[in-house]
Design a protein around this motif. Structure first.
Motif, short mmCIF file in Angstrom:
data_model
loop_
_atom_site.label_atom_id
_atom_site.label_comp_id
_atom_site.label_asym_id
_atom_site.label_seq_id
_atom_site.Cartn_x
_atom_site.Cartn_y
_atom_site.Cartn_z
N PRO A 168 38.49 53.06 60.25
CA PRO A 168 37.70 52.14 59.40
C PRO A 168 38.26 52.13 57.98
O PRO A 168 38.48 53.18 57.38
N ARG A 169 38.47 50.93 57.46
CA ARG A 169 39.11 50.79 56.15
C ARG A 169 38.24 50.01 55.18
O ARG A 169 37.69 48.96 55.53
N LEU A 170 38.11 50.53 53.97
CA LEU A 170 37.45 49.80 52.88
C LEU A 170 38.53 49.33 51.92
O LEU A 170 39.25 50.14 51.35
N LYS A 171 38.64 48.02 51.76
CA LYS A 171 39.65 47.44 50.88
C LYS A 171 38.98 46.45 49.92
O LYS A 171 38.21 45.60 50.35
N LEU A 172 39.28 46.59 48.63
CA LEU A 172 38.75 45.69 47.62
C LEU A 172 39.88 45.27 46.68
O LEU A 172 40.92 45.94 46.60
N ALA A 173 39.68 44.18 45.96
CA ALA A 173 40.73 43.63 45.11
C ALA A 173 40.19 43.29 43.72
O ALA A 173 39.02 42.94 43.56
N LYS A 174 41.07 43.39 42.73
CA LYS A 174 40.80 42.91 41.37
C LYS A 174 42.09 42.39 40.76
O LYS A 174 43.19 42.66 41.27
N ARG A 175 41.94 41.64 39.67
CA ARG A 175 43.12 41.19 38.94
C ARG A 175 43.91 42.41 38.48
O ARG A 175 43.36 43.49 38.24
N GLU A 176 45.21 42.22 38.34
CA GLU A 176 46.12 43.34 38.05
C GLU A 176 45.70 44.14 36.83
O GLU A 176 45.78 45.37 36.82
N GLU A 177 45.22 43.45 35.77
CA GLU A 177 44.84 44.15 34.55
C GLU A 177 43.60 45.02 34.72
O GLU A 177 43.27 45.85 33.85
N LEU A 178 42.90 44.87 35.85
CA LEU A 178 41.70 45.65 36.12
C LEU A 178 41.90 46.67 37.24
O LEU A 178 40.93 47.23 37.76
N THR A 179 43.15 46.94 37.58
CA THR A 179 43.43 47.86 38.68
C THR A 179 42.88 49.26 38.40
O THR A 179 42.37 49.94 39.30
N SER A 180 42.97 49.71 37.15
CA SER A 180 42.45 51.04 36.81
C SER A 180 40.95 51.12 37.01
O SER A 180 40.41 52.13 37.47
N ASN A 181 40.24 50.02 36.67
CA ASN A 181 38.79 49.99 36.90
C ASN A 181 38.49 49.97 38.39
O ASN A 181 37.55 50.64 38.85
N LEU A 182 39.28 49.22 39.16
CA LEU A 182 39.09 49.18 40.61
C LEU A 182 39.28 50.57 41.20
O LEU A 182 38.50 51.00 42.06
N SER A 204 44.79 54.28 48.32
CA SER A 204 46.17 53.78 48.41
C SER A 204 46.75 53.46 47.03
O SER A 204 46.03 53.38 46.02
N ARG A 205 48.03 53.22 47.03
CA ARG A 205 48.67 52.62 45.86
C ARG A 205 48.30 51.14 45.80
O ARG A 205 47.96 50.55 46.82
N PRO A 206 48.38 50.52 44.62
CA PRO A 206 48.06 49.08 44.52
C PRO A 206 49.00 48.23 45.37
O PRO A 206 50.20 48.49 45.44
N ILE A 207 48.43 47.23 46.01
CA ILE A 207 49.19 46.29 46.83
C ILE A 207 49.01 44.89 46.24
O ILE A 207 47.88 44.41 46.12
N GLU A 208 50.10 44.27 45.86
CA GLU A 208 50.01 42.93 45.26
C GLU A 208 49.62 41.90 46.31
O GLU A 208 50.04 41.97 47.47
N THR A 209 48.82 40.91 45.90
CA THR A 209 48.41 39.83 46.78
C THR A 209 48.94 38.51 46.24
O THR A 209 49.52 38.44 45.16
N LYS A 210 48.70 37.44 46.98
CA LYS A 210 49.17 36.12 46.56
C LYS A 210 48.26 35.48 45.52
O LYS A 210 48.56 34.41 45.02
N THR A 211 47.15 36.14 45.20
CA THR A 211 46.18 35.56 44.27
C THR A 211 46.19 36.27 42.91
O THR A 211 45.20 36.24 42.18
N ARG A 212 47.33 36.91 42.57
CA ARG A 212 47.48 37.63 41.30
C ARG A 212 46.49 38.79 41.18
O ARG A 212 46.12 39.21 40.08
N CYS A 213 46.04 39.26 42.31
CA CYS A 213 45.18 40.44 42.37
C CYS A 213 45.95 41.61 42.98
O CYS A 213 47.04 41.43 43.50
N GLN A 214 45.36 42.77 42.90
CA GLN A 214 45.90 43.93 43.57
C GLN A 214 44.81 44.57 44.43
O GLN A 214 43.66 44.67 44.01
N ASP A 215 45.19 44.95 45.65
CA ASP A 215 44.27 45.60 46.59
C ASP A 215 44.40 47.12 46.47
O ASP A 215 45.48 47.65 46.24
N LEU A 216 43.27 47.79 46.66
CA LEU A 216 43.26 49.21 46.90
C LEU A 216 42.42 49.46 48.14
O LEU A 216 41.45 48.72 48.41
#
Length: 257
Positions: A168-182, A204-216
């Motif tokens: 089971p995986r929990l994955k959420l995304a935020k804009r790159e500048e908010l990765t530390s908050n995520l 995980s390490r941040p994963i870039e998405t196509k929407t200028r966000c990063q997933d953790l």
């Protein structure tokens, strides 16, 4: 009750308005909100829903996405618990990369209370927020918050073999500048899950998405002891598909204990 146990009083609620003349006197009876109130658990649950598949807009209108049968149950729960007129609710079908439904709650005082208690407003990928401290401080509130967030955002738990599940995986995304908050938010959620004796992987390490966000993301460990612990200590509440699949997985795993 003791003043120190007040989570939100009417004066703080009133101060959130630019024009206090808009506030109906009938709303005052809903205050103060105490930590001991049974409704406080429901506020924790709804904040989890907002952070999950929900949205709280600038006018404090609450919108929640899900399957129609689950949203009907959620609508009825809110009507009964918060004594809100049923005419303020609507459910409509959405077709966007699949079919889902949207529960629309046109009740600004409920949305405003949720905001004051820590629910983020607007686009969550562009907002910094954390799990409210009052939720983290009490096991009852943590459980309801986690149930809401995880039944929206955790991948479905299914049996893989007789003694463990899928991961089971929990994955959420935020804009790159908010990765530390995520990362900070994800750490809070991870520690909240672990406080129930459920083991999780590293974030995980941040994963870039196509929407200028990063997933953790992180996983709940899939071994039988861990999934059994998750079911018995946290579980899901209103997402019937996830409840049924978790129950099925749990029943098989219990037979191998």
């Amino acid at each position: 009750m003791n003043k120190q146990n007040v989570l939100l009083d009417f004066e703080d609620f009133l101060d959130s308005y630019e024009n206090k003349n808009y506030v109906s006197s009938s709303i005052k009876k809903k205050f103060p909100i105490y930590l001991e109130d049974s409704l406080t658990e429901e506020y924790a649950y709804l904040i989890g829903k907002v952070i999950g598949d929900g949205h709280l807009d600038s006018k404090f209108t609450l919108k929640l996405i899900g399957k129609e049968k689950d949203l009907i149950t959620l609508r009825d729960l809110i009507i009964n618990k918060f004594e809100i007129d049923a005419n303020r609710f609507s459910i409509r079908k959405r077709v966007n990369k699949g079919v889902s439904h949207l529960l629309h709650i046109n009740c600004a005082f409920l949305g405003r209370i949720l905001s004051l208690l820590g629910a983020p407003r607007g686009n969550k990928t562009k907002k910094a927020f954390n799990v409210p401290s009052w939720i983290l401080a009490d096991k009852r509130f943590k459980k309801l918050f986690l149930q809401a967030l995880l039944e929206d955002e955790l991948t479905t738990i299914k049996i893989r073999k007789c003694n463990y599940s899928n991961r089971p995986r929990l994955k959420l995304a935020k804009r790159e500048e908010l990765t530390s908050n995520l990362r900070e938010f994800m750490q809070q959620v991870k520690e909240a899950i672990e406080s129930f004796g459920v083991e999780c992987s590293h974030i995980s390490r941040p994963i870039e998405t196509k929407t200028r966000c990063q997933d953790l993301y992180f996983h709940i460990k899939p071994n039988k002891r861990n999934i059994i612990k998750f079911k018995e200590e946290i579980g899901f509440r209103l997402n019937q598909d996830k409840v049924e699949k978790l129950n099925h997985c749990y029943n098989i795993l219990k037979k191998t204990v």
